[in-house]
Design an enzyme around this catalytic site. Structure first.
Site, PDB file in Angstrom:
ATOM      1  N   HIS A  56     -45.655 -12.061 -32.492  1.00  0.00           N
ATOM      2  CA  HIS A  56     -44.164 -12.262 -32.545  1.00  0.00           C
ATOM      3  C   HIS A  56     -43.615 -11.265 -31.498  1.00  0.00           C
ATOM      4  CE1 HIS A  56     -44.556  -9.224 -35.463  1.00  0.00           C
ATOM      5  NE2 HIS A  56     -42.927  -8.798 -35.315  1.00  0.00           N
ATOM      6  N   HIS A  58     -41.099  -8.810 -31.496  1.00  0.00           N
ATOM      7  CA  HIS A  58     -40.566  -7.422 -31.553  1.00  0.00           C
ATOM      8  C   HIS A  58     -41.760  -6.320 -30.819  1.00  0.00           C
ATOM      9  CE1 HIS A  58     -38.704  -8.678 -35.302  1.00  0.00           C
ATOM     10  NE2 HIS A  58     -37.836  -9.132 -34.428  1.00  0.00           N
ATOM     11  N   ASP A  60     -42.788  -3.453 -31.496  1.00  0.00           N
ATOM     12  CA  ASP A  60     -43.725  -2.646 -31.819  1.00  0.00           C
ATOM     13  C   ASP A  60     -45.047  -3.592 -32.035  1.00  0.00           C
ATOM     14  OD1 ASP A  60     -42.317  -4.216 -33.942  1.00  0.00           O
ATOM     15  OD2 ASP A  60     -42.973  -3.066 -35.448  1.00  0.00           O
ATOM     16  N   HIS A  61     -44.826  -5.085 -31.658  1.00  0.00           N
ATOM     17  CA  HIS A  61     -46.128  -5.828 -31.585  1.00  0.00           C
ATOM     18  C   HIS A  61     -46.368  -6.393 -30.076  1.00  0.00           C
ATOM     19  CE1 HIS A  61     -46.625  -6.132 -36.217  1.00  0.00           C
ATOM     20  NE2 HIS A  61     -45.097  -5.945 -36.102  1.00  0.00           N
ATOM     21  N   HIS A 114     -39.253 -14.435 -39.589  1.00  0.00           N
ATOM     22  CA  HIS A 114     -39.168 -13.052 -39.116  1.00  0.00           C
ATOM     23  C   HIS A 114     -38.579 -13.050 -37.639  1.00  0.00           C
ATOM     24  CE1 HIS A 114     -39.644  -8.742 -39.156  1.00  0.00           C
ATOM     25  NE2 HIS A 114     -40.275  -8.833 -38.265  1.00  0.00           N
ATOM     26  N   ASP A 131     -45.888 -10.224 -39.197  1.00  0.00           N
ATOM     27  CA  ASP A 131     -44.841  -9.640 -40.007  1.00  0.00           C
ATOM     28  C   ASP A 131     -44.346 -10.684 -41.103  1.00  0.00           C
ATOM     29  OD1 ASP A 131     -45.183  -7.255 -38.919  1.00  0.00           O
ATOM     30  OD2 ASP A 131     -43.259  -7.117 -38.127  1.00  0.00           O
ATOM     31  N   HIS A 169     -48.570  -4.507 -40.844  1.00  0.00           N
ATOM     32  CA  HIS A 169     -47.912  -3.263 -41.209  1.00  0.00           C
ATOM     33  C   HIS A 169     -48.657  -2.471 -42.283  1.00  0.00           C
ATOM     34  CE1 HIS A 169     -44.859  -2.684 -38.151  1.00  0.00           C
ATOM     35  NE2 HIS A 169     -44.514  -4.018 -38.241  1.00  0.00           N
TER      36      HIS A 169
END
Length: 250
Positions: A56, A58, A60-61, A114, A131, A169
């Site tokens: 996805h 975001h 942090d990915h 998400h 996520d 995570h």
């Protein structure tokens, strides 16, 4: 020959993965936010990165996608979900799409909620859930509805019980504490929490069977909080998510 999965920690609690087709030594990397670390991990394994598989959009990915493509001339394609706006994406994928990773086949499972275009990747008995599904938990409903998350879980829980689950995570201890709050007599969760608290590194992989036993978001039909209460999967998913959020604010 099967694929081999190498987890690589990133940031404070993220997981990236090197997924190696053992026959060709070609690999895909899942959510490579730390481009240098994932490149080093692949080189250490003697694998050549040919694809970036993003669950996805975001940061942090997906935040390392562009840098990794610059660093690795061998990267041929950057995958992301349809309409998700993944950084550096060159090929958008939808539910049921497949593509080759060396001599292995990767299947896409669409799990929007998400983010609007969140996807999971299934290859050789391994599912990478980003996520959407965590060990004993699930992601926030940032761009979707409880019905969408309920449907996403239904898709994932339909996979064989032995399917390995690689999550985005390391939230396992906190998730297990809530799971025990929601399902206090569940001995499987009690054991999982003790195990997670004793771990000195990561808690991946889980399995689909483990999540059926220990994940409250996968146990909507059997949680004590719903005894004698009406409501379908979407409403129950909403209530468990709300309960988790309220519990986290205590």
């Amino acid at each position: 020959m099967p694929v081999r999965v190498v987890p690589v920690p990133a940031l404070e609690d993220n997981y990236m993965y090197v997924v190696i087709d053992e026959e060709t030594k070609q690999c895909g990397v899942i959510d490579p936010v730390d481009a240098a670390a994932i490149q080093t991990a692949a080189e250490r394994e003697g694998a050549t990165i040919t694809a970036i598989l993003t669950t996805h959009s975001h940061w942090d990915h997906a935040g390392g996608n562009v840098e990794l493509k610059k660093r690795c001339a061998s990267v041929e394609v950057v995958y992301g979900g349809v309409g998700d706006g993944v950084a550096g994406c060159t090929k958008e994928l939808g539910d049921g799409d497949t593509f080759a990773l060396g001599n292995s086949t990767v299947q896409v499972i669409s799990t929007p909620c998400h983010t609007a275009g969140h996807i999971c990747y299934l290859v050789d008995g391994n599912v990478f859930t980003g996520d959407t599904m965590f060990v004993s938990g699930c992601g926030n409903f940032n761009s979707g509805t409880p019905a969408q998350m309920a449907q996403a879980f239904q898709k994932l829980l339909a996979l064989p019980d032995e399917t390995k689950v690689w999550v985005g995570h390391e939230y396992t201890c906190k998730n297990c504490r809530f799971a025990l709050f929601a399902d206090p007599d569940n001995e499987e969760i009690q054991r999982r929490l003790k195990w997670a608290e004793s771990c000195h590194s990561w808690t991946v992989p889980s399995t689909i069977g483990d999540e059926k036993r220990c994940n409250p978001f996968a146990r909507l039909g059997s949680l004590p909080m719903f005894d004698n209460e009406p409501g379908g999967p979407a409403e129950r998913m909403r209530l468990v998510r709300k309960a988790k959020d309220d519990w986290g604010r205590r």
